[in-house]
Design a protein around this motif. Sequence first.
Motif, PDB file in Angstrom:
ATOM      1  N   MET A  32       3.995   9.603   0.050  1.00 23.01           N
ATOM      2  CA  MET A  32       2.829   9.022   0.699  1.00 23.01           C
ATOM      3  C   MET A  32       1.797   8.692  -0.386  1.00 23.01           C
ATOM      4  SD  MET A  32       1.414   8.145   3.670  1.00 23.01           S
ATOM      5  CE  MET A  32       2.538   8.895   4.819  1.00 23.01           C
ATOM      6  N   SER A  33       1.204   7.520  -0.289  1.00 20.14           N
ATOM      7  CA  SER A  33       0.247   7.084  -1.297  1.00 20.14           C
ATOM      8  C   SER A  33      -1.128   7.718  -1.072  1.00 20.14           C
ATOM      9  CB  SER A  33       0.142   5.556  -1.281  1.00 20.14           C
ATOM     10  OG  SER A  33      -0.239   5.108  -0.010  1.00 20.14           O
ATOM     11  N   LYS A  34      -1.946   7.652  -2.105  1.00 23.28           N
ATOM     12  CA  LYS A  34      -3.296   8.210  -2.045  1.00 23.28           C
ATOM     13  C   LYS A  34      -4.252   7.194  -1.427  1.00 23.28           C
ATOM     14  CE  LYS A  34      -2.529  10.919  -6.208  1.00 23.28           C
ATOM     15  NZ  LYS A  34      -2.903  11.090  -7.602  1.00 23.28           N
ATOM     16  N   LEU A  35      -5.319   7.688  -0.851  1.00 24.71           N
ATOM     17  CA  LEU A  35      -6.323   6.851  -0.218  1.00 24.71           C
ATOM     18  C   LEU A  35      -6.927   5.879  -1.225  1.00 24.71           C
ATOM     19  CD1 LEU A  35      -8.093   6.334   2.317  1.00 24.71           C
ATOM     20  CD2 LEU A  35      -9.627   8.096   1.434  1.00 24.71           C
ATOM     21  N   TRP A  36      -6.965   4.610  -0.886  1.00 24.47           N
ATOM     22  CA  TRP A  36      -7.586   3.522  -1.638  1.00 24.47           C
ATOM     23  C   TRP A  36      -6.934   3.229  -2.994  1.00 24.47           C
ATOM     24  CZ3 TRP A  36     -10.051   1.541   2.143  1.00 24.47           C
ATOM     25  CH2 TRP A  36     -10.863   2.272   2.985  1.00 24.47           C
ATOM     26  N   ARG A  78      -3.546   2.411   1.060  1.00 24.81           N
ATOM     27  CA  ARG A  78      -3.758   2.933   2.415  1.00 24.81           C
ATOM     28  C   ARG A  78      -5.239   3.181   2.664  1.00 24.81           C
ATOM     29  NH1 ARG A  78       0.925   4.261   4.779  1.00 24.81           N
ATOM     30  NH2 ARG A  78       2.717   4.429   3.407  1.00 24.81           N
ATOM     31  N   THR A 118      -0.158   2.522  -4.852  1.00 31.41           N
ATOM     32  CA  THR A 118       0.929   3.450  -5.133  1.00 31.41           C
ATOM     33  C   THR A 118       2.256   2.715  -4.991  1.00 31.41           C
ATOM     34  OG1 THR A 118      -0.408   5.223  -4.194  1.00 31.41           O
ATOM     35  CG2 THR A 118       1.915   5.688  -4.518  1.00 31.41           C
ATOM     36  N   GLU A 168       7.166  -0.084   6.239  1.00 28.58           N
ATOM     37  CA  GLU A 168       5.737  -0.307   6.457  1.00 28.58           C
ATOM     38  C   GLU A 168       5.270  -1.597   5.769  1.00 28.58           C
ATOM     39  OE1 GLU A 168       3.156   3.558   6.792  1.00 28.58           O
ATOM     40  OE2 GLU A 168       4.584   3.797   5.136  1.00 28.58           O
ATOM     41  N   GLU A 194       8.544   3.636   3.596  1.00 28.41           N
ATOM     42  CA  GLU A 194       7.437   2.848   3.053  1.00 28.41           C
ATOM     43  C   GLU A 194       7.797   1.362   2.994  1.00 28.41           C
ATOM     44  OE1 GLU A 194       4.879   5.688   0.148  1.00 28.41           O
ATOM     45  OE2 GLU A 194       6.857   5.112  -0.603  1.00 28.41           O
ATOM     46  N   GLU A 243      -7.033   6.129   7.833  1.00 27.14           N
ATOM     47  CA  GLU A 243      -6.082   6.679   8.807  1.00 27.14           C
ATOM     48  C   GLU A 243      -4.659   6.687   8.269  1.00 27.14           C
ATOM     49  OE1 GLU A 243      -7.425   3.393   9.570  1.00 27.14           O
ATOM     50  OE2 GLU A 243      -9.343   4.333   9.919  1.00 27.14           O
ATOM     51  N   GLY A 244      -4.499   6.349   7.005  1.00 32.28           N
ATOM     52  CA  GLY A 244      -3.167   6.291   6.419  1.00 32.28           C
ATOM     53  C   GLY A 244      -2.463   4.967   6.636  1.00 32.28           C
ATOM     54  N   ARG A 245      -3.132   4.029   7.335  1.00 35.08           N
ATOM     55  CA  ARG A 245      -2.495   2.732   7.577  1.00 35.08           C
ATOM     56  C   ARG A 245      -2.492   1.899   6.301  1.00 35.08           C
ATOM     57  NH1 ARG A 245      -5.722  -2.175   8.876  1.00 35.08           N
ATOM     58  NH2 ARG A 245      -7.890  -1.614   8.550  1.00 35.08           N
TER      59      ARG A 245
END
Length: 157
Positions: A1-5, A57, A8, A18, A15, A60-62
């Motif tokens: 899972m990638s980091k916020l903002w 992302r 990645t 997605e 993924e 909300e992780g979107r």
Amino acid sequence: MSKLWEPTLVTDAEEIAEVYKFLNTSEFVLGYPDYSIWLEQAREELLKKRKQACVIRGLEGRVIATVVFQQDKHDARRIEMKNRRVATDMTRKGFGQSLAYAVETYAREHGYSAVIVDTHETNSTSIGSLLKAGFVEEARQTLYDPNINEVIMLKRL
């Protein structure tokens, strides 16, 4: 899972799914002929590791931004950046530039000498972002649609 903002690198089938879903929305077709065919081929090539992708992302992780890239078919010393897209509600926040820098970093780390990208000549937002990131215009020509010029831009590393 990638980091916020933070861009990645995409590493697994979930993924990739997605990225495919994000790029398969109507806001990103942009009049490219055979876009759905290209998108399906890109998904397959991502799964086979012939292409790479990065995501950014939101809270909300979107997925709010993606870029797909590959070794340039015309010059193996370059990376070709494809489908750099940012969700409409998240534009003008620097995410496009972050994706360009992520591709540039990948290219440097893997010994490439340049990054090449094309965009519709009417896409002034993308062109401005790429110029700000250090890309220079190399040419204008039709690539996908005979009625639309593409601006081909290059950044030497």
